[in-house]
Design a protein around this motif. Sequence first.
Motif, mmCIF file in Angstrom:
data_model
loop_
_atom_site.group_PDB
_atom_site.id
_atom_site.type_symbol
_atom_site.label_atom_id
_atom_site.label_comp_id
_atom_site.label_asym_id
_atom_site.label_seq_id
_atom_site.Cartn_x
_atom_site.Cartn_y
_atom_site.Cartn_z
ATOM 1 N N ILE A 20 -12.416 23.245 33.094
ATOM 2 C CA ILE A 20 -12.969 23.266 31.734
ATOM 3 C C ILE A 20 -12.636 24.565 30.994
ATOM 4 O O ILE A 20 -12.045 24.513 29.917
ATOM 5 C CB ILE A 20 -14.478 22.958 31.757
ATOM 6 N N CYS A 23 -8.773 25.179 30.271
ATOM 7 C CA CYS A 23 -8.029 24.349 29.318
ATOM 8 C C CYS A 23 -7.604 25.173 28.112
ATOM 9 O O CYS A 23 -6.719 24.766 27.367
ATOM 10 C CB CYS A 23 -8.850 23.142 28.894
ATOM 11 N N LEU A 67 -16.230 16.501 36.134
ATOM 12 C CA LEU A 67 -15.808 17.726 35.470
ATOM 13 C C LEU A 67 -14.288 17.794 35.339
ATOM 14 O O LEU A 67 -13.759 18.310 34.349
ATOM 15 C CB LEU A 67 -16.333 18.947 36.229
ATOM 16 N N ILE A 70 -13.376 15.704 32.364
ATOM 17 C CA ILE A 70 -13.682 16.454 31.139
ATOM 18 C C ILE A 70 -12.634 17.533 30.903
ATOM 19 O O ILE A 70 -12.172 17.739 29.776
ATOM 20 C CB ILE A 70 -15.104 17.053 31.216
ATOM 21 N N GLY A 71 -12.236 18.239 31.968
ATOM 22 C CA GLY A 71 -11.204 19.267 31.845
ATOM 23 C C GLY A 71 -9.871 18.705 31.390
ATOM 24 O O GLY A 71 -9.166 19.324 30.588
#
Length: 110
Positions: A20, A23, A67, A70-71
């Motif tokens: 996350i 990025c 996660l 999401i990343g």
Amino acid sequence: MEQQKLPNSTLILVLGILSIPMCCCYGVVGLILGITAIVLANKAAKIYAENPEEYTGYQNVKTGKILGIIGIILGVLYMIFIIVMISLVGWETLQDQELLQERLQDMIEV
């Protein structure tokens, strides 16, 4: 029988967490970490599905996978943002803060 920790469960969680904030490194690092977390999570999920009573730490695997997703999404969005900015103002403009401010002011005034 004593339960053992699921292989790479902590690593998957750490990679998912790191994907996350990483990025912001042009999206590439977050993308790599997120994909790695998802691949490892899928392998760990297969191991857990075969004998769920033998392993602990599946919650870390699920959280790390989420996660990682999401990343990946944030990494792709940031890469798209960088590509759009390069196409609008140019790479040299992005390197010079004053020139970037001038170009953005010109775009706002128009």
